[in-house]
Design an enzyme around this catalytic site. Structure first.
Site, PDB file in Angstrom:
ATOM      1  N   LYS A 233     -14.332   0.227  -0.210  1.00  0.00           N
ATOM      2  CA  LYS A 233     -15.530   0.138  -1.044  1.00  0.00           C
ATOM      3  C   LYS A 233     -16.313   1.411  -0.765  1.00  0.00           C
ATOM      4  O   LYS A 233     -16.897   1.576   0.310  1.00  0.00           O
ATOM      5  CB  LYS A 233     -16.358  -1.098  -0.690  1.00  0.00           C
ATOM      6  CG  LYS A 233     -17.682  -1.189  -1.463  1.00  0.00           C
ATOM      7  CD  LYS A 233     -18.507  -2.382  -0.994  1.00  0.00           C
ATOM      8  CE  LYS A 233     -19.862  -2.421  -1.701  1.00  0.00           C
ATOM      9  NZ  LYS A 233     -20.710  -3.542  -1.213  1.00  0.00           N
TER      10      LYS A 233
ATOM     11  N   TYR B 126     -15.596  -0.475   4.180  1.00  0.00           N
ATOM     12  CA  TYR B 126     -16.851  -0.312   3.441  1.00  0.00           C
ATOM     13  C   TYR B 126     -17.567   0.917   3.983  1.00  0.00           C
ATOM     14  O   TYR B 126     -18.103   0.907   5.083  1.00  0.00           O
ATOM     15  CB  TYR B 126     -17.699  -1.577   3.617  1.00  0.00           C
ATOM     16  CG  TYR B 126     -19.028  -1.608   2.905  1.00  0.00           C
ATOM     17  CD1 TYR B 126     -19.366  -0.684   1.921  1.00  0.00           C
ATOM     18  CD2 TYR B 126     -19.966  -2.598   3.208  1.00  0.00           C
ATOM     19  CE1 TYR B 126     -20.595  -0.725   1.269  1.00  0.00           C
ATOM     20  CE2 TYR B 126     -21.186  -2.660   2.570  1.00  0.00           C
ATOM     21  CZ  TYR B 126     -21.498  -1.727   1.602  1.00  0.00           C
ATOM     22  OH  TYR B 126     -22.713  -1.766   0.968  1.00  0.00           O
TER      23      TYR B 126
END
Length: 296
Positions: free
Chosen positions: A164, A136
């Site tokens: 992400k 992320y």
């Protein structure tokens, strides 16, 4: 090769009751609504789930709850990231113990490691369990960016399966999409960048606004995946003001106010987060009918 993680993934809120405890009945209602809407996966305890104020014991409870309630009807991803590699490994072991499909590991925040430190952090966590890792990358909330070359090094580890991308840098996102292997999933973490990201070849979206409009967002992302960008563009521009409204205050304050207006939960937070101001709540409440109409 077909990517394992594609489509619409909702970054779920964590509902609390008036005493500050997790509201499990509200949580179950939210999960069931999401699954009925056809989402591809649910993220439990991302930033939108107020993960920094969730205790170790509650974390495991939520992980177990997510796996048990979903019952294989969509992917279950759990947030395990902290700024301490050893603590991340403990949470990764929790994710593995409940059989999560993947765990999401955020950039270490505040201590701002070097690119080499980032590489070692993520690979050490990935090697600790057999549960796939989704990286992320969100510089705005962590103070550090994962450069594309560093991500490519990470992606050589078979347990690191996706990213992400929430850098808010579309050039970087396109660079990542262009350079990673086809079996590495690249998903965007910004609702307002979903259309250009998907048009550039992205695999999907970790969405905040889909807490409120899961069916609408799932249909939009799948139109993109099916290269139906004429219709997807219409959907996106119809939703853009609502997407922006979800970030008029620190996430997840506005989205939880929206969910309160829709009757899913109470507008309860754990400090240091607190309710939005009166004007923000007014703006949010003015969009409740629009959100309900979208989901009919």
């Amino acid at each position: 090769m077909e990517n394992k993680f594609r489509g619409l993934y909702t970054a779920l809120i964590t509902p609390f009751d008036a005493k500050g405890n997790i509201d499990w009945l509200a949580y179950e209602k939210i999960v069931e609504t999401q699954i009925s809407a056809g989402v591809d996966g649910l993220l439990f305890l991302g930033t939108t789930g107020e993960s920094p104020t969730i205790t170790k014991e509650e974390t495991l409870e939520i992980f177990k709850f997510g796996k048990e309630k979903v019952r294989g009807r969509c992917k279950v991803i759990v947030g395990t990231g902290t700024n301490d590699t050893a603590k991340c490994i403990k949470r990764a072991e929790m994710a593995a113990s409940i059989g999560a499909d993947a765990h999401l590991v955020v950039n270490p925040y505040y201590n701002k490691p070097s690119q080499e430190g980032l590489y070692r952090h993520f690979t050490t966590i990935a090697n600790a369990t057999d549960t796939p890792v989704i990286v992320y990358n969100i510089k705005a909330r962590t103070g550090v960016n994962i450069e594309t070359q560093t991500l490519l090094r990470m992606a050589e580890n078979p347990k690191i399966v996706g990213v992400k991308e929430a850098s808010a840098d579309i050039d970087q996102m396109m660079d990542v999409i262009r350079k990673v292997n086809p079996d590495f999933s690249v998903l965007v973490g910004d609702d307002t960048l979903a259309l250009p990201f998907m048009a550039a070849g992205g695999d999907g979206l970790f969405s905040v606004i889909s807490n409120c409009i899961p069916r609408t967002m799932t249909e939009f992302i799948h139109k993109c995946l099916n290269n139906n960008f004429i219709e997807a563009r219409k959907d996106f521009y119809n939703l853009i003001d609502l997407m922006k409204l979800a970030f008029i205050d620190t996430n997840p304050i506005p989205i939880k106010e929206m969910m309160t207006g829709l009757g899913y939960c109470q507008a309860e937070y754990r400090l240091p987060l607190c309710r939005a101001n009166t004007e923000a709540v007014r703006k949010i409440n003015s969009m409740i009918d629009f959100m309900q109409e979208l989901e009919k």
